[in-house]
Design an enzyme around this catalytic site. Sequence first.
Site, mmCIF file in Angstrom:
data_model
loop_
_atom_site.group_PDB
_atom_site.id
_atom_site.type_symbol
_atom_site.label_atom_id
_atom_site.label_comp_id
_atom_site.label_asym_id
_atom_site.label_seq_id
_atom_site.Cartn_x
_atom_site.Cartn_y
_atom_site.Cartn_z
ATOM 1 N N GLU A 44 0.795 -1.222 0.000
ATOM 2 C CA GLU A 44 0.000 0.000 0.000
ATOM 3 C C GLU A 44 0.831 1.277 0.000
ATOM 4 O O GLU A 44 0.378 2.304 -0.525
ATOM 5 C CB GLU A 44 -0.930 0.008 1.218
ATOM 6 C CG GLU A 44 -2.053 -1.003 1.140
ATOM 7 C CD GLU A 44 -2.958 -0.751 -0.047
ATOM 8 O OE1 GLU A 44 -3.737 0.209 -0.002
ATOM 9 O OE2 GLU A 44 -2.877 -1.511 -1.032
ATOM 10 N N SER A 45 2.022 1.253 0.583
ATOM 11 C CA SER A 45 2.753 2.517 0.742
ATOM 12 C C SER A 45 4.252 2.405 0.504
ATOM 13 O O SER A 45 4.941 3.415 0.582
ATOM 14 C CB SER A 45 2.536 3.055 2.160
ATOM 15 O OG SER A 45 3.199 2.210 3.111
#
Length: 486
Positions: free
Chosen positions: A337-338
């Site tokens: 996600e990041s």
Amino acid sequence: MGVARRSTALLATTLLTATGCERTLTPIDLGGDGRVTAPTPAPPSAAPGGVGLAAIKARGALRLLTRNNGTSYFVHHGEPLGFDYELAAGIAEQLGVRLEVVVPKNWGDLIPQLLAGAGDLVAASMFITPEREQQVRFTTPYALGHMRVVWRKGRAPIDGPEALSGKTVHVRRNSGYYARLEELNRLFAATGEKLIDVVIEGESLETEQIIEEVVAGRIPYTLCDYHICLENKAYLPELVIGPRVSEPLPLALAVHPEAEDLAVAVDRHLARIKASGELAALTKRYYETPRTARGAASDKPAGKRRGQLSAHDAWFKAAQRQLGIDWRLLAAIAYQESRFDAKAGSWNRGKGLFAMQPAKARELGFATDLSDPNAATAAAATYLVRLQSQFAGVMNEEARLRLTLAAFNCGAGHVSDARLLAAQRQLDPDRWESVAEGLRLLSRAEHAATAAHGYVRGSEVVGWVNEVWDRFRAYRHATGDRDAAR
């Protein structure tokens, strides 16, 4: 021009609502056993007093006619999203009314339903064409688009519009793409070139579904707006985006031809969000921002010490001690996600390591800043525990965790729809492979229209789950665990 046809099932109209600027779905009861009880959708409101602002104010609602797809309107973690949806929601907010979303059976029903009074505003990434201008009142264009031809890697390339001569191209009849192919065929006929073999697809199909057929090798070529091409290329690596086959064409919203005051109000709103930069930001978020983090860091475990995966491992391990979620699974999700960037943001307004939406974090009792990796990890782990409890009856641990991951990515409601669809097809709803097939089917209009939670880009969800799972296994190996013999 010879035109082939392909049939498709008729779909039911779907109605969802959003009240004011706080957009909420019609309530759906998701019980502890994961079963879904959906209310019967209400029919579209009648239009008291005709069309235009007076009727909208009297009704207290702006009725949006749009499509349930990954561009215009969809539901993500229970929140309605989509480029066209957000445009319309902003207009409704400016008018001081709630937003009602009406999804007709077919693409070709959008304008007829507008003219029949079933909606006030069409927002569906619609090109302005001479034929449409004779039927509706278009607003000021909010963007310019152009058409591209697309195909699967390995197929004969197209190097320009003239190379479409003699090729087979699949499109919907009620689309700007069909009108453009007709123009090209008139040119080819005048010059003695072979005509394009235009195959008509069902009006209920979305452009992205036709693109998926292209990538699967079942369709040779299609046309799509460049923004839609880019969005789909992000998760369909086999897709080839070919050359431009049209001049720039204006994209606009449409209202009833007698609703001049509504058109003026919409134009005023569009001018304001263009000047403020809101429109550019909305366009970037939906069409230019990758749906998963890419390129922010290496996929190799971080740190010099053996077994260290990231600078945030201490938080992941603390969550495992408190909640029982494997810390390496948390690490795999955070990377996906990041790329372990605690200050990252995502296309759906998600924040922090796990790209969680602030509203979801607040619902879980975490009102702190999600850029704090401790708070972000605690919120994500708590959410995973809650989701996993919904699949407690799934005996196979891997299947249970994969279902949990899918729910984390797209929402538990979509996973419940996919399990129900799998069961209806005599597949085991406790097997990940069966549910993955159900998720893929939910990106098809005929299945999304009858699902309690509507459309979801299932192939993207399945790909995300598989990537996280593979990284989880790699992280387990990197920290000394080995897979059991099979």
